[in-house]
Motif scaffolding. Sequence first.
Motif, PDB file in Angstrom:
ATOM      1  N   ASP A 171      39.926  33.629 -18.170  1.00  0.00           N
ATOM      2  CA  ASP A 171      39.060  32.504 -17.816  1.00  0.00           C
ATOM      3  C   ASP A 171      39.441  31.279 -18.635  1.00  0.00           C
ATOM      4  O   ASP A 171      39.821  31.385 -19.805  1.00  0.00           O
ATOM      5  CB  ASP A 171      37.594  32.841 -18.102  1.00  0.00           C
ATOM      6  N   PHE A 172      39.312  30.131 -18.013  1.00  0.00           N
ATOM      7  CA  PHE A 172      39.640  28.888 -18.708  1.00  0.00           C
ATOM      8  C   PHE A 172      38.859  27.749 -18.066  1.00  0.00           C
ATOM      9  O   PHE A 172      38.670  27.725 -16.856  1.00  0.00           O
ATOM     10  CB  PHE A 172      41.136  28.595 -18.613  1.00  0.00           C
ATOM     11  N   GLN A 173      38.402  26.846 -18.897  1.00  0.00           N
ATOM     12  CA  GLN A 173      37.664  25.702 -18.363  1.00  0.00           C
ATOM     13  C   GLN A 173      37.922  24.479 -19.216  1.00  0.00           C
ATOM     14  O   GLN A 173      37.777  24.524 -20.431  1.00  0.00           O
ATOM     15  CB  GLN A 173      36.157  26.022 -18.362  1.00  0.00           C
ATOM     16  N   GLN A 174      38.322  23.390 -18.583  1.00  0.00           N
ATOM     17  CA  GLN A 174      38.362  22.121 -19.307  1.00  0.00           C
ATOM     18  C   GLN A 174      37.542  21.110 -18.524  1.00  0.00           C
ATOM     19  O   GLN A 174      37.680  20.966 -17.318  1.00  0.00           O
ATOM     20  CB  GLN A 174      39.787  21.623 -19.546  1.00  0.00           C
ATOM     21  N   THR A 175      36.622  20.451 -19.246  1.00  0.00           N
ATOM     22  CA  THR A 175      35.697  19.521 -18.615  1.00  0.00           C
ATOM     23  C   THR A 175      35.706  18.211 -19.386  1.00  0.00           C
ATOM     24  O   THR A 175      35.420  18.196 -20.580  1.00  0.00           O
ATOM     25  CB  THR A 175      34.264  20.101 -18.628  1.00  0.00           C
ATOM     26  N   PHE A 176      36.055  17.151 -18.703  1.00  0.00           N
ATOM     27  CA  PHE A 176      36.053  15.828 -19.327  1.00  0.00           C
ATOM     28  C   PHE A 176      34.695  15.178 -19.104  1.00  0.00           C
ATOM     29  O   PHE A 176      34.062  15.399 -18.070  1.00  0.00           O
ATOM     30  CB  PHE A 176      37.146  14.956 -18.726  1.00  0.00           C
ATOM     31  N   LEU A 183      46.644  14.297 -17.473  1.00  0.00           N
ATOM     32  CA  LEU A 183      45.550  13.474 -16.948  1.00  0.00           C
ATOM     33  C   LEU A 183      44.204  14.124 -17.271  1.00  0.00           C
ATOM     34  O   LEU A 183      44.126  15.346 -17.392  1.00  0.00           O
ATOM     35  CB  LEU A 183      45.685  13.323 -15.429  1.00  0.00           C
ATOM     36  N   PRO A 184      43.171  13.306 -17.401  1.00  0.00           N
ATOM     37  CA  PRO A 184      41.855  13.873 -17.717  1.00  0.00           C
ATOM     38  C   PRO A 184      41.188  14.443 -16.467  1.00  0.00           C
ATOM     39  O   PRO A 184      40.330  13.817 -15.868  1.00  0.00           O
ATOM     40  CB  PRO A 184      41.090  12.663 -18.265  1.00  0.00           C
ATOM     41  N   VAL A 185      41.581  15.643 -16.107  1.00  0.00           N
ATOM     42  CA  VAL A 185      41.094  16.256 -14.870  1.00  0.00           C
ATOM     43  C   VAL A 185      40.348  17.550 -15.204  1.00  0.00           C
ATOM     44  O   VAL A 185      40.872  18.399 -15.923  1.00  0.00           O
ATOM     45  CB  VAL A 185      42.276  16.573 -13.931  1.00  0.00           C
ATOM     46  N   ASP A 186      39.159  17.688 -14.662  1.00  0.00           N
ATOM     47  CA  ASP A 186      38.407  18.923 -14.868  1.00  0.00           C
ATOM     48  C   ASP A 186      39.093  20.075 -14.148  1.00  0.00           C
ATOM     49  O   ASP A 186      39.665  19.904 -13.062  1.00  0.00           O
ATOM     50  CB  ASP A 186      36.982  18.783 -14.318  1.00  0.00           C
ATOM     51  N   PHE A 187      39.004  21.231 -14.747  1.00  0.00           N
ATOM     52  CA  PHE A 187      39.620  22.407 -14.145  1.00  0.00           C
ATOM     53  C   PHE A 187      38.897  23.646 -14.643  1.00  0.00           C
ATOM     54  O   PHE A 187      38.496  23.714 -15.797  1.00  0.00           O
ATOM     55  CB  PHE A 187      41.102  22.488 -14.520  1.00  0.00           C
ATOM     56  N   GLN A 188      38.727  24.601 -13.758  1.00  0.00           N
ATOM     57  CA  GLN A 188      38.074  25.843 -14.165  1.00  0.00           C
ATOM     58  C   GLN A 188      38.647  27.010 -13.390  1.00  0.00           C
ATOM     59  O   GLN A 188      38.722  26.964 -12.162  1.00  0.00           O
ATOM     60  CB  GLN A 188      36.561  25.737 -13.900  1.00  0.00           C
ATOM     61  N   GLN A 189      39.077  28.045 -14.085  1.00  0.00           N
ATOM     62  CA  GLN A 189      39.417  29.289 -13.402  1.00  0.00           C
ATOM     63  C   GLN A 189      38.611  30.408 -14.026  1.00  0.00           C
ATOM     64  O   GLN A 189      38.531  30.540 -15.235  1.00  0.00           O
ATOM     65  CB  GLN A 189      40.916  29.585 -13.432  1.00  0.00           C
ATOM     66  N   THR A 190      37.947  31.178 -13.171  1.00  0.00           N
ATOM     67  CA  THR A 190      37.054  32.235 -13.637  1.00  0.00           C
ATOM     68  C   THR A 190      37.382  33.518 -12.897  1.00  0.00           C
ATOM     69  O   THR A 190      37.326  33.559 -11.665  1.00  0.00           O
ATOM     70  CB  THR A 190      35.581  31.852 -13.357  1.00  0.00           C
ATOM     71  N   PHE A 191      37.737  34.530 -13.636  1.00  0.00           N
ATOM     72  CA  PHE A 191      38.029  35.829 -13.036  1.00  0.00           C
ATOM     73  C   PHE A 191      36.756  36.662 -13.021  1.00  0.00           C
ATOM     74  O   PHE A 191      35.926  36.550 -13.921  1.00  0.00           O
ATOM     75  CB  PHE A 191      39.110  36.546 -13.847  1.00  0.00           C
ATOM     76  N   HIS A 221      43.637  41.191  -9.422  1.00  0.00           N
ATOM     77  CA  HIS A 221      42.466  40.474  -9.944  1.00  0.00           C
ATOM     78  C   HIS A 221      41.950  39.455  -8.939  1.00  0.00           C
ATOM     79  O   HIS A 221      42.655  39.064  -8.016  1.00  0.00           O
ATOM     80  CB  HIS A 221      42.827  39.780 -11.257  1.00  0.00           C
TER      81      HIS A 221
END
Lengths: 454, 454
Positions: free
Chosen positions: A183-188, B180-188, B288
């Motif tokens: 799992d990974f999350q980056q939030t600006f 770039l300041p971009v939100d991103f989320q990956q959740t398994f 997964h």
Amino acid sequence: MSRPGLRALIAGAGLSGSLLAVYLARRGYDVEVFEGRADPRAVAGGDDRSINLGMSARGIRALRRVELWDALAPRLVPMRGRMIHRPDGTLVFQAYGSRPDEILHSIRRNELNAFLVDRAEKHAGVRFHFGRRCVSLDRDTAALTVADVLTGERRTHRGDFVVGADGAFSTVRRRMHHGLPVDFQQTFIDWGYKELTIPPHADGSARTPIEALHLWPSDNGLVVGHPNIDNSITCTLLLPLAAERGTPSFATLPDSAAATAYARATFPDLPGLIPDFAAQYDAHPVAHLVTVRTGAWHHRDRVVLVGDACHAVTPFYGQGMNSAFEDCLVLDECLSRHPDDRAAAFALFQALRRPHTDVLADLSMRNFVELRDRVRSPLHLARARADLLLNRMFPRLWRPLYAMVSHSTVPYGDALRRARRQDAVLAVTATAALTGAAWATAGFARRRSFRGNR
Amino acid sequence: MSRPGLRALIAGAGLSGSLLAVYLARRGYDVEVFEGRADPRAVAGGDDRSINLGMSARGIRALRRVELWDALAPRLVPMRGRMIHRPDGTLVFQAYGSRPDEILHSIRRNELNAFLVDRAEKHAGVRFHFGRRCVSLDRDTAALTVADVLTGERRTHRGDFVVGADGAFSTVRRRMHHGLPVDFQQTFIDWGYKELTIPPHADGSARTPIEALHLWPSDNGLVVGHPNIDNSITCTLLLPLAAERGTPSFATLPDSAAATAYARATFPDLPGLIPDFAAQYDAHPVAHLVTVRTGAWHHRDRVVLVGDACHAVTPFYGQGMNSAFEDCLVLDECLSRHPDDRAAAFALFQALRRPHTDVLADLSMRNFVELRDRVRSPLHLARARADLLLNRMFPRLWRPLYAMVSHSTVPYGDALRRARRQDAVLAVTATAALTGAAWATAGFARRRSFRGNR
């Protein structure tokens, strides 16, 4: 010297990387530190977009543990509270706490970094390699590939393990997680910031009281100022990035002409404190703020992350560096508890830390909203004063959340739970008082404290 | 042929990439598609870990729009409802809906992919390059670098724009967002899956009824089976990945010996339907499941993402492929609405789609829990029957959420809002009935419908 001969490769000679080098050197490890930027001792002011640091109890404890605090302390400026610059130009001071040690200490990031590199390098086993950017990692063999930032030449180094201390956009983290279900999350946040410095007067004296964190709150932007040892104050102007509903933003204030008019209207005393406001505004970039949450902090006994690489937070609780320093201390304790099983030590490190750094991420965002909107509200001030009063009356029973986070080393999650219990007691007491049903107080309070102890 | 001469580079010849190639070719664009894997027409069964696809209204509409549906339809197996395999070995059938068109259509991913590539290639302007993996992207110039997977040889192609149709772990997305300041989320999710196939009998007949989605629910695992045109059924065994509190998981069932005993106890009729259960269990990998949310779906007029690259969802609503196909249709409409401003078309595409794919991600996770725990509960069955009954009585006013998601093309977010209104009406009606206060019904219902129309 419990494990002589072990070799650690640290990616990143920032704050956590250079402090961890000290910790690992004291364990008898050989330590190689690779950093893409230049040696902070060779750089004058940093990169003009580093929010200054407020050193608090957690950071101090981590420095004390490796006997660095006493040498560092004279380089810091004590901040005894917040100095609020109100729109009418008046100043209001709010003390941080009721005890003499409830203060923060301000220092430029670059100065602290230079100090740590210098101290780490005094250990025989520590070597720094600046201008060497980490570009790849073999997570199973702890082989770290670094590139010379000038020539591009690559070299692969082998260690017993690799530490990713390479920040919010960590290359070590990315390579460690590659292809794994993590799992990974980056939030600006949708606000950015720009650095502006209030210089001292020509005679070296300060333009505004030095021993405080300065705040210029408003509904349309926020300025935070950290004092420096040379009587200057490094300010951070925070504004929405995008234009929306006609409110000021970096989009609507693209240059100093518009920005000066905005600052005069919103923070009347600020432009007067920065003689070259326009030149600074035009020269300094707009930077972004990110929160990072990471599912896996280590890979077997080969790779481990510390600091922003595993838990970048927004700076609004002043805990980014403090929590990174705490990482070094906790990781060192984990290595002590599992001297012969580094994988177990790394797993314990994540298990002990992550619940608390997740809470810190939430608290930091909450504080952003509070700083932005509520610091100047009479209700918030009354609440802060009530907290201080209760704390003075019941110093062992009652501590405001802010004091626990900033002036204690109670783990973040435990601090939040305790503050919630205190809030519940306040609410019940206030309700009882308002309804005149004094008998209810005792009953509810008993029940609440029972719950709290489960 | 509104923009002849424009050149699109598509990274990924999976489902969304190959369908989008058809759409863009029909606009008169030249299209080059790069795919690291082999041509699906040259591969027999795929990679043994592709959950079969349930084509529903959204997918069908997107295929109809480009005149592909009629040719594809005969290759699909209709699924008229769920066939529940109960622990006692009995079968229970639940129809999907009350209308004849409320059915799903099952097909193997690889077969559908081969069909789409074949049809796309019939367009003069479309060329596929298999065994060519996308390795880098210059987002500002739409230059895509691909590597030959055999020789490693790299070549950079230039287009007017690049489409990232390269899946949940998209390289185009990573390169487009870099720095770039971009939100991103990956959740398994903490469950994985393994593919197991029920073969037909030697005479080609089916071992279990074909025209249904098969479900083996339990508290300790779940099996979903999709029928194939050859009377086989592709099953997906879903289990927790890690051992916890003694419950079965892929960790506690590392090989077929343990797994066979588990399957006999949990899904009694399943091992009998798969003669080579043990061999399949040992041969197939555990895969997964991930949810991906992405802040920026495009970069100016140069790069745009579709399908899993911008909104991977778990498969529990059967909408991954359907929503990816809907992307192609909506993106095509956006290009029509802004024929001379591709950046505006891409921005509109994200604005129109993202709110709905975010809802789909949530619904898919909700359905996971429902499939796992509640499908066999009498209460859930009663609720599903009540929904069907209401739908039959008030076909235009009342549609269950499942039907709106699967059997209509109402945008996902709108479907959820409508279902919530319906649930509120149900709750109010039930409360009124239970309290006997029939007069309340009318009042509440009026108020609710007023709110709903705001």
